[in-house]
Design a protein around this motif. Structure first.
Motif, PDB file in Angstrom:
ATOM      1  N   PHE A 107       0.344  -0.902   0.184  1.00  0.00           N
ATOM      2  CA  PHE A 107       0.281  -0.187   0.146  1.00  0.00           C
ATOM      3  C   PHE A 107       1.158   1.384  -0.085  1.00  0.00           C
ATOM      4  CE2 PHE A 107      -2.677   4.066   1.252  1.00  0.00           C
ATOM      5  CZ  PHE A 107      -2.718   3.999   2.251  1.00  0.00           C
ATOM      6  N   THR A 108       1.965   1.128   0.533  1.00  0.00           N
ATOM      7  CA  THR A 108       2.843   2.775   1.194  1.00  0.00           C
ATOM      8  C   THR A 108       4.151   2.205   0.012  1.00  0.00           C
ATOM      9  OG1 THR A 108       4.394   1.189   2.789  1.00  0.00           O
ATOM     10  CG2 THR A 108       2.223   2.084   3.463  1.00  0.00           C
ATOM     11  N   GLY A 109       3.773   1.071  -1.262  1.00  0.00           N
ATOM     12  CA  GLY A 109       4.960   1.349  -2.122  1.00  0.00           C
ATOM     13  C   GLY A 109       6.068   1.734  -1.430  1.00  0.00           C
ATOM     14  N   GLY A 110       6.987   0.950   0.046  1.00  0.00           N
ATOM     15  CA  GLY A 110       7.901   1.116   0.067  1.00  0.00           C
ATOM     16  C   GLY A 110       8.181   1.668   1.577  1.00  0.00           C
ATOM     17  N   ALA A 111       7.474   3.201   1.107  1.00  0.00           N
ATOM     18  CA  ALA A 111       7.445   4.523   2.436  1.00  0.00           C
ATOM     19  C   ALA A 111       6.440   4.262   3.752  1.00  0.00           C
ATOM     20  CB  ALA A 111       7.090   5.408   1.454  1.00  0.00           C
ATOM     21  N   GLU A 112       6.610   3.154   4.513  1.00  0.00           N
ATOM     22  CA  GLU A 112       5.879   2.587   5.077  1.00  0.00           C
ATOM     23  C   GLU A 112       5.402   3.655   6.362  1.00  0.00           C
ATOM     24  OE1 GLU A 112       7.655  -1.130   4.150  1.00  0.00           O
ATOM     25  OE2 GLU A 112       6.875  -1.115   6.341  1.00  0.00           O
ATOM     26  N   ASP A 113       7.028   3.727   6.621  1.00  0.00           N
ATOM     27  CA  ASP A 113       6.469   5.132   7.950  1.00  0.00           C
ATOM     28  C   ASP A 113       6.056   6.425   7.719  1.00  0.00           C
ATOM     29  OD1 ASP A 113       9.841   3.909   8.857  1.00  0.00           O
ATOM     30  OD2 ASP A 113       7.845   3.432   9.237  1.00  0.00           O
ATOM     31  N   VAL A 114       6.487   7.009   6.230  1.00  0.00           N
ATOM     32  CA  VAL A 114       5.391   7.691   6.196  1.00  0.00           C
ATOM     33  C   VAL A 114       4.301   8.383   6.225  1.00  0.00           C
ATOM     34  CG1 VAL A 114       5.401  10.112   3.886  1.00  0.00           C
ATOM     35  CG2 VAL A 114       7.354   8.736   4.158  1.00  0.00           C
ATOM     36  N   TYR A 115       3.425   7.282   5.231  1.00  0.00           N
ATOM     37  CA  TYR A 115       2.290   6.779   5.292  1.00  0.00           C
ATOM     38  C   TYR A 115       1.672   6.859   6.898  1.00  0.00           C
ATOM     39  CZ  TYR A 115       1.841   7.682   0.554  1.00  0.00           C
ATOM     40  OH  TYR A 115       2.028   7.146  -0.720  1.00  0.00           O
ATOM     41  N   TRP A 116       2.771   5.915   7.617  1.00  0.00           N
ATOM     42  CA  TRP A 116       1.987   5.388   8.960  1.00  0.00           C
ATOM     43  C   TRP A 116       2.153   7.047   9.696  1.00  0.00           C
ATOM     44  CZ3 TRP A 116      -0.604   2.581  11.663  1.00  0.00           C
ATOM     45  CH2 TRP A 116      -0.848   2.026  13.267  1.00  0.00           C
ATOM     46  N   GLY A 117       3.172   7.751   9.386  1.00  0.00           N
ATOM     47  CA  GLY A 117       3.444   9.346  10.251  1.00  0.00           C
ATOM     48  C   GLY A 117       1.934  10.259  10.119  1.00  0.00           C
ATOM     49  N   LEU A 118       1.575  10.264   8.280  1.00  0.00           N
ATOM     50  CA  LEU A 118       0.552  11.112   8.079  1.00  0.00           C
ATOM     51  C   LEU A 118      -0.695  10.420   9.587  1.00  0.00           C
ATOM     52  CD1 LEU A 118       0.746  10.974   4.147  1.00  0.00           C
ATOM     53  CD2 LEU A 118       0.934  13.411   5.995  1.00  0.00           C
ATOM     54  N   LEU A 119      -0.945   9.250   9.164  1.00  0.00           N
ATOM     55  CA  LEU A 119      -1.984   8.914   9.987  1.00  0.00           C
ATOM     56  C   LEU A 119      -1.876   8.815  11.588  1.00  0.00           C
ATOM     57  CD1 LEU A 119      -4.572   6.888   9.644  1.00  0.00           C
ATOM     58  CD2 LEU A 119      -3.149   5.161  10.735  1.00  0.00           C
ATOM     59  N   LEU A 120      -1.123   8.623  12.125  1.00  0.00           N
ATOM     60  CA  LEU A 120      -0.732   9.021  13.542  1.00  0.00           C
ATOM     61  C   LEU A 120      -1.035  10.792  13.596  1.00  0.00           C
ATOM     62  CD1 LEU A 120       2.633   6.853  14.641  1.00  0.00           C
ATOM     63  CD2 LEU A 120       0.326   6.651  15.522  1.00  0.00           C
ATOM     64  N   VAL A 121      -0.121  11.617  12.960  1.00  0.00           N
ATOM     65  CA  VAL A 121      -0.741  12.802  12.918  1.00  0.00           C
ATOM     66  C   VAL A 121      -1.536  13.459  12.722  1.00  0.00           C
ATOM     67  CG1 VAL A 121      -0.467  15.639  11.976  1.00  0.00           C
ATOM     68  CG2 VAL A 121       1.839  13.350  12.065  1.00  0.00           C
ATOM     69  N   ARG A 122      -2.577  12.901  12.645  1.00  0.00           N
ATOM     70  CA  ARG A 122      -4.208  12.753  12.636  1.00  0.00           C
ATOM     71  C   ARG A 122      -4.930  12.809  13.110  1.00  0.00           C
ATOM     72  NH1 ARG A 122      -6.928  15.145   8.661  1.00  0.00           N
ATOM     73  NH2 ARG A 122      -8.261  15.435  10.424  1.00  0.00           N
ATOM     74  N   ALA A 123      -4.288  11.609  12.946  1.00  0.00           N
ATOM     75  CA  ALA A 123      -5.054   9.921  14.906  1.00  0.00           C
ATOM     76  C   ALA A 123      -5.215  11.506  16.107  1.00  0.00           C
ATOM     77  CB  ALA A 123      -4.434   9.425  14.992  1.00  0.00           C
TER      78      ALA A 123
END
Lengths: 660, 128
Positions: free
Chosen positions: B65-81
């Protein structure tokens, strides 16, 4: 000059060949030929004249007849037709200090209706072609026709000369001929000839007409050329209007999009190209989409995330300390267990430590890190760059789509081929007409070119002819001048002749006087002779100096005067020509006959051909003359042979033959 | 540390994703899902509560899903969360993630969403 021989062949009454030798010695210069009237004497004399002078010979019976007719008539009746007739005359003359023997041979035959004449001249025995051809000129050197008349006389001439009415004319002729005036006359003749030649040499009508014809041709061509040029102009008009029609049809063709139909293939290939291009660009876009591009959307949130990540890194130590504290707390709890405390106390201690730890070491909520790599790869700058590429690619796509739309619009405008084919047909028809007109025009141009070429040539030719004509006219100019000078020269010569005449008349008068006195018995009658320079009337003056009019002389005396005149003229001419005297005595009375026989005949010339009837030089006259006679001939007519013949003989005293 | 391991799509969302595939020509689910997620994260509002079944066959790993940029997308999610007050618990975050994803997919395939590839791309570019 001296006559050597006369040959007659089938001539007149002389059938077959007849040779008559005439050569004489200085001591005996007379050739005495006796002949009865009608025997052939006149024919003999004619033969000599004819041989020498041909057409211009003054032969008896030649008066009204043409020359060919005369020749034909002189062919002997009994001669075989193919042989024809001929006369020969051989004489010896002094030319350029040398004695030359000349033989003139004139022969003729009847050929069909015509008479063919042949003249040959032999010089010293050899055929002389030049002399043969130009005998008419040559003979004038030996025996000028004018003079010949005066060495060649007969009784009639003497009588005529004696007649005061005619004498002056004859005298005039004689004097003119004999006094070297013949040279002047010859020169005058030459000049006249030149003049005549010059006058006929003028620009012939044919030269003028040639020029005219060339000019006419040229004008014709010129007209043809003009008419062709007109035709061409009208053709050009037609062509122009067709071309306008063609343009109109073409415009309609275009309007219907006809030209697009033609471009259709091109459009289709363009369309394919742009489709391909579009697909390529879209693929590029999709690749972009699959990258970090979407991260540009939540940009703010991403910022926060990154800063938190950095913070988390910073806070990484807390966890380590917390872990240390946990391990230490665990050790402490274990130790406390060995102190013998009760369970509730140990539980209180554990929870306290835990709370303390939690309070002391607050770990970040975000238990997440982000590597340096990712930060770079998906960082702000990276996504920004990607955004720019995306923008650029989108622009490319837009351009391609624009081209594609245009192409497809054009393709859409391509009309139905049915409509277009109608126009195409019309165009083809117009093109065909155009081609036809152009072909016609090209032919016309060829014709025009040919005409122009011909025109140039004719013009050049006309100029040449004009030049030629100009030259002829110049030649005419020259001729006119020559004629002019020539006629003036002639005038001078004529006046020279008059003076010559005047100068010689005196001499002649003396000569006539001398000879006359020799001939007449009444020497005292005549003391002087005068010739009038204008009228050529001879007047005799007596001792007293009075003019004796001619009619005062007797007939015989007048005849002697005539002979004396002829004698004087012959002498004065300075020419040594033989004398041919034909029956001179018939009209003289015996008194005067004797005078002639004694005083004249032997001395008339170095050679005297004397013809006599049986009543003239006979008897005592014959005796008187015979010492001077070199040859005797008798012309007799042989009935049986039907020919006349020269016989070495003469009239005898008693009319019987005398062999000499 | 990322808590989510598998991404599962509802049937409804699958249909919507098929529409997007058609519109953009983008063949991969994960690419479309990424864009959808980013779109939703960018919305200031909290995605409404919804029951989202995992009833389609479409699923992918977080990594995919993240195309290899797992931490980046996780980061986005955490910030909004955090912004939206979502508990830092695995189940809560996982659910929250699914809410965002599906909201994004709906938005893409909706009436206001991009109808072709260029419009799709333009979602990421600053408005002119």
């Amino acid at each position: 000059m001296i006559f050597e021989q006369v040959v007659m062949h089938n001539f007149g009454v002389y059938r077959g060949e007849h040779r008559i030798d005439l050569d004489v010695t200085p001591e005996s210069p007379v050739v005495l030929i006796g002949a009865l009237n009608g025997a052939g004497k006149t024919t003999f004399l004619d033969a000599m004249q004819l041989a020498l002078y041909g057409k211009s010979a003054r032969c008896s019976g030649r008066k009204r007849v043409s020359y060919p007719e005369y020749l034909e008539s002189m062919i002997n009746r009994d001669a075989p037709p193919h042989q024809g007739a001929g006369v020969e005359f051989a004489f010896r003359a002094r030319a350029n200090g040398q004695d030359t023997s000349i033989r003139v041979s004139r022969t003729w035959q009847k050929r069909g209706d015509a008479v063919k004449e042949n003249l040959e001249v032999f010089r010293n025995g050899e055929h002389d072609a030049v002399a043969s051809e130009r005998w008419i000129e040559y003979v004038e050197d030996f025996m000028p026709s004018q003079i010949a008349d005066l060495f060649f006389f007969d009784g009639e001439k003497i009588e005529a000369l004696a007649d005061p009415l005619h004498s002056s004319a004859l005298l005039r002729v004689g004097i003119h001929s004999l006094l070297g005036i013949d040279l002047v006359e010859s020169l005058l003749r030459s000049l006249q000839q030149i003049e005549r030649k010059r006058m006929t040499d003028t620009a012939s009508e044919s030269d003028k007409s040639m020029l005219q014809s060339v000019e006419a041709q040229r004008n014709e061509i010129r007209q043809g050329l003009e008419s062709n040029m007109q035709k061409r102009a009208s053709l050009q008009n037609d062509l122009d209007s067709i071309e306008m029609k063609e343009a109109a049809v073409l415009a309609e063709f275009k309007r219907l999009g006809g030209d697009l139909l033609v471009q259709r293939e091109q459009l289709v290939s363009e369309q394919e190209y742009y489709h391909k291009k579009k697909a390529e660009i879209e693929d590029e876009l999709r690749i972009l989409a699959a990258g970090a591009l979407p991260l540009m959307i939540p940009a703010k949130t991403l910022e926060i995330a990154y800063s938190k990540a950095l913070e988390a890194r910073r806070n990484g130590n807390v966890d380590v300390l917390k872990a240390e504290a946990e391990s230490r707390d665990a050790a402490i709890e274990k130790f406390a267990g060995t102190l013998g405390l009760g369970k509730p106390a140990l539980a209180k201690l554990s929870s306290h430590l835990r709370q303390d730890r939690a309070h002391r070491y607050q770990s970040s909520v975000s238990k997440w890190e982000i590597s340096e790599e990712l930060l770079t790869q998906y960082g702000h700058e990276a996504t920004e760059a990607m955004g720019r590429v995306a923008e650029y690619t989108l622009q490319s796509l837009a351009d391609v789509e624009e081209h594609l739309t245009a192409v497809e619009r054009n393709l859409g405008a391509v009309p139905a081929s049915a409509e277009v084919s109608r126009i195409l047909q019309e165009t083809d028809a117009i093109k065909a007409d155009c081609a036809k007109l152009q072909a016609m025009m090209s032919l016309l141009d060829d014709e025009v070119a040919a005409q122009r070429f011909k025109l140039e040539r004719l013009q050049a030719q006309a100029e040449r002819e004009a030049e030629k004509l100009g030259e002829s006219l110049t030649r005419d100019e020259v001729s006119r001048r020559i004629v002019d000078h020539s006629s003036r020269g002639r005038k001078v010569l004529a006046s020279f002749r008059e003076r010559l005449l005047a100068n010689n008349l005196q001499r002649l008068e003396l000569l006539i006087l001398k000879y006359f006195q020799r001939l007449i018995r009444k020497k005292s009658l005549v003391h002087g002779i005068a010739i009038d320079a204008e009228s050529f009337q001879i007047s005799v003056t007596n001792l007293a100096g009075q003019l004796v009019p001619a009619h005062r002389l007797s007939a015989g005396e007048r005849q002697l005067l005539a002979v004396a005149t002829l004698w004087a003229l012959a002498h004065a001419s300075g020419r040594f020509l033989p004398a041919v005297i034909d029956t001179p005595l018939s009209r003289l009375d015996s008194k005067h006959r004797g005078s002639l026989v004694q005083n004249y005949f032997p001395m008339a010339s170095h050679q005297v051909i004397l013809l006599s009837t049986d009543e003239e030089v006979v008897g005592k006259y014959l005796d008187q003359l015979s010492p001077f006679v070199g040859r005797y001939y008798l012309i007799e007519h042989d009935e049986s042979a039907n020919t006349s013949r020269f016989v070495d003989s003469y009239f005898s005293h008693s009319h019987s033959e005398v062999r000499v | 540390m990322t808590s989510i391991e598998t991404v599962r799509i509802s049937e409804k969302a699958k249909t919507q994703l098929i529409t997007m595939k058609r519109r953009t020509g983008i063949a991969n689910w994960n690419v479309l899902c990424r864009w959808a997620f980013c779109l939703s994260i960018n919305q200031p509002t909290r995605p409404p509560e919804e029951v989202i079944p995992s009833d389609s066959t479409v699923e992918m790993t977080w990594k995919t899903f993240t195309g290899g940029a797992e931490d980046v997308y996780w980061g986005l999610l955490l910030v909004r969360a955090e912004e939206d007050g979502v508990a830092q618990k695995k189940e809560a975050l996982s659910h929250y993630f699914r809410l965002h994803l599906h909201r994004g997919i709906s938005y893409l395939s909706g009436a206001n969403g991009p109808s072709d590839l260029p419009q799709f791309i333009r979602l990421a570019l600053p408005k002119i």
